[in-house]
Design a protein around this motif. Structure first.
Motif, short mmCIF file in Angstrom:
data_model
loop_
_atom_site.label_atom_id
_atom_site.label_comp_id
_atom_site.label_asym_id
_atom_site.label_seq_id
_atom_site.Cartn_x
_atom_site.Cartn_y
_atom_site.Cartn_z
N GLY A 92 0.77 -1.23 0.00
CA GLY A 92 0.00 0.00 0.00
C GLY A 92 0.80 1.28 0.00
O GLY A 92 0.22 2.36 0.15
N ARG A 93 2.10 1.24 -0.19
CA ARG A 93 2.91 2.46 -0.22
C ARG A 93 2.90 3.04 -1.63
O ARG A 93 3.50 2.48 -2.54
N MET A 94 2.20 4.18 -1.79
CA MET A 94 2.03 4.81 -3.10
C MET A 94 2.96 6.00 -3.26
O MET A 94 3.17 6.77 -2.31
N ALA A 95 3.49 6.19 -4.47
CA ALA A 95 4.37 7.33 -4.75
C ALA A 95 4.19 7.76 -6.19
O ALA A 95 3.73 6.99 -7.04
N ALA A 96 4.54 9.01 -6.46
CA ALA A 96 4.55 9.53 -7.84
C ALA A 96 5.93 9.30 -8.45
O ALA A 96 6.95 9.43 -7.76
N PHE A 97 5.94 8.97 -9.73
CA PHE A 97 7.18 8.64 -10.43
C PHE A 97 7.32 9.48 -11.70
O PHE A 97 6.33 9.82 -12.35
N ASP A 98 8.58 9.77 -12.06
CA ASP A 98 8.86 10.27 -13.40
C ASP A 98 8.48 9.18 -14.40
O ASP A 98 8.42 7.99 -14.05
N THR A 99 8.30 9.56 -15.64
CA THR A 99 8.00 8.57 -16.67
C THR A 99 9.15 7.57 -16.82
O THR A 99 8.92 6.36 -16.93
N MET A 100 10.39 8.05 -16.77
CA MET A 100 11.53 7.20 -17.08
C MET A 100 12.56 7.09 -15.96
O MET A 100 13.39 6.20 -15.99
N ASN A 101 12.53 7.99 -14.97
CA ASN A 101 13.69 8.13 -14.08
C ASN A 101 13.43 7.83 -12.61
O ASN A 101 14.14 8.32 -11.74
N GLY A 102 12.44 7.01 -12.30
CA GLY A 102 12.24 6.65 -10.91
C GLY A 102 11.39 7.65 -10.15
O GLY A 102 10.57 8.37 -10.73
N LEU A 103 11.56 7.68 -8.84
CA LEU A 103 10.73 8.50 -7.97
C LEU A 103 10.81 9.98 -8.32
O LEU A 103 11.86 10.48 -8.72
N ALA A 104 9.67 10.66 -8.17
CA ALA A 104 9.61 12.09 -8.46
C ALA A 104 10.51 12.88 -7.50
O ALA A 104 10.77 12.45 -6.37
N GLN A 105 10.92 14.04 -7.94
CA GLN A 105 11.72 14.93 -7.11
C GLN A 105 10.80 15.89 -6.36
O GLN A 105 9.59 15.94 -6.58
N SER A 106 11.38 16.68 -5.48
CA SER A 106 10.63 17.70 -4.76
C SER A 106 10.23 18.82 -5.73
O SER A 106 10.98 19.18 -6.64
N SER A 124 4.23 10.99 -1.53
CA SER A 124 3.91 9.60 -1.24
C SER A 124 2.91 9.52 -0.10
O SER A 124 2.87 10.42 0.76
N ILE A 125 2.11 8.46 -0.08
CA ILE A 125 1.15 8.22 0.99
C ILE A 125 1.10 6.72 1.27
O ILE A 125 1.54 5.91 0.46
N GLU A 126 0.52 6.35 2.43
CA GLU A 126 0.35 4.95 2.81
C GLU A 126 -1.13 4.57 2.73
O GLU A 126 -1.96 5.17 3.42
N LEU A 127 -1.45 3.60 1.90
CA LEU A 127 -2.80 3.06 1.83
C LEU A 127 -2.90 1.83 2.73
O LEU A 127 -1.90 1.16 3.00
N ASP A 128 -4.11 1.53 3.18
CA ASP A 128 -4.37 0.30 3.92
C ASP A 128 -4.64 -0.80 2.90
O ASP A 128 -5.64 -0.74 2.18
N PRO A 129 -3.77 -1.82 2.81
CA PRO A 129 -3.96 -2.84 1.77
C PRO A 129 -5.19 -3.72 1.98
O PRO A 129 -5.53 -4.51 1.08
N SER A 130 -5.88 -3.59 3.11
CA SER A 130 -7.11 -4.35 3.31
C SER A 130 -8.33 -3.59 2.78
O SER A 130 -9.45 -4.07 2.92
N HIS A 131 -8.11 -2.42 2.17
CA HIS A 131 -9.20 -1.64 1.60
C HIS A 131 -9.03 -1.50 0.09
O HIS A 131 -7.93 -1.63 -0.45
N THR A 132 -10.13 -1.23 -0.58
CA THR A 132 -10.11 -0.81 -1.98
C THR A 132 -10.38 0.69 -2.01
O THR A 132 -10.87 1.26 -1.04
N TYR A 133 -10.09 1.33 -3.15
CA TYR A 133 -10.15 2.79 -3.20
C TYR A 133 -10.78 3.31 -4.48
O TYR A 133 -10.60 2.72 -5.56
#
Length: 204
Positions: A92-106, A124-133
């Motif tokens: 459940g750990r969600m993050a935004a990514f660049d298209t080609m270069n990994g995790l987004a910058q600040s 980035s945020i933490e989702l509860d994996p026992s839930h749907t969204y």
């Protein structure tokens, strides 16, 4: 009040970027390849949400949020782009990514959402994996972003220029599911038995 990430900046290439769940050891990796033949602005695949931009190459601020409300607008200037369903497939750990270069910058500056200024940092945020969204994707600047991009002088230095688009990805719990289970770690003996049907002589 929604739980809001810091404001990141994604480097968009080929007119799209992912918001994805971070894979962790023990979880089986699924097929997360999106079908870009669709005309939809947002596509959900196992482990990722793909957002399609109107501009081929640029950098856009992105904020993630977790909210208990499905009907809360983030403020003036934001338009609802799409709503999709998402089921966590790892922890459940969600993050935004660049298209080609990994995790987004600040991001270079704060972004205004839900009546507050979100400071630059890690999107980035933490989702509860026992839930749907239910996931609502909000945008700023899309209505004329392509036109503003095309109007810019070819080869112009865009460093410090206003962002062509900005995005807010809001996750709201919609139901429950059996949480994904991390596989137990195999011993060398167990792995060899699984592969060959019996342990080697030195491990019997």
């Amino acid at each position: 009040m929604p739980h809001i990430s810091q404001a990141g900046a994604v480097r968009i290439e080929y007119s799209h970027f992912p918001v994805g769940e971070l894979w962790e050891p023990g979880f089986e990796q699924g097929d997360d390849r999106p079908d870009f033949r669709t005309s939809e602005a947002v596509v959900a695949v196992p482990g990722r949400i793909i957002v399609r931009s109107r501009v081929q190459v640029h950098t856009a601020p992105v904020v993630l949020a977790l909210s208990s409300r499905h009907d809360q607008a983030p403020g003036d200037g934001w338009e609802l782009l799409a709503s999709v369903a998402y089921r966590p497939v790892y922890a459940g750990r969600m993050a935004a990514f660049d298209t080609m270069n990994g995790l987004a910058q600040s991001a270079g500056e704060a972004v205004g959402v839900f009546g507050r200024q979100v400071a630059p940092g890690e999107p980035s945020i933490e989702l509860d994996p026992s839930h749907t969204y239910d996931v609502r994707v909000w945008a700023q600047g899309r209505s004329d972003s392509r036109e503003r991009f095309d109007a810019a002088a070819p080869g112009a230095d865009t460093e410090g220029a206003p962002a062509l688009e900005a995005y807010l990805i809001v996750f709201a719990p919609s139901g429950t599911q059996e949480p994904p289970v991390r596989a137990t770690r195999e011993s060398r003996r167990e792995r060899l038995i699984r592969m060959h049907g019996k342990p080697p002589l030195n491990l019997r």
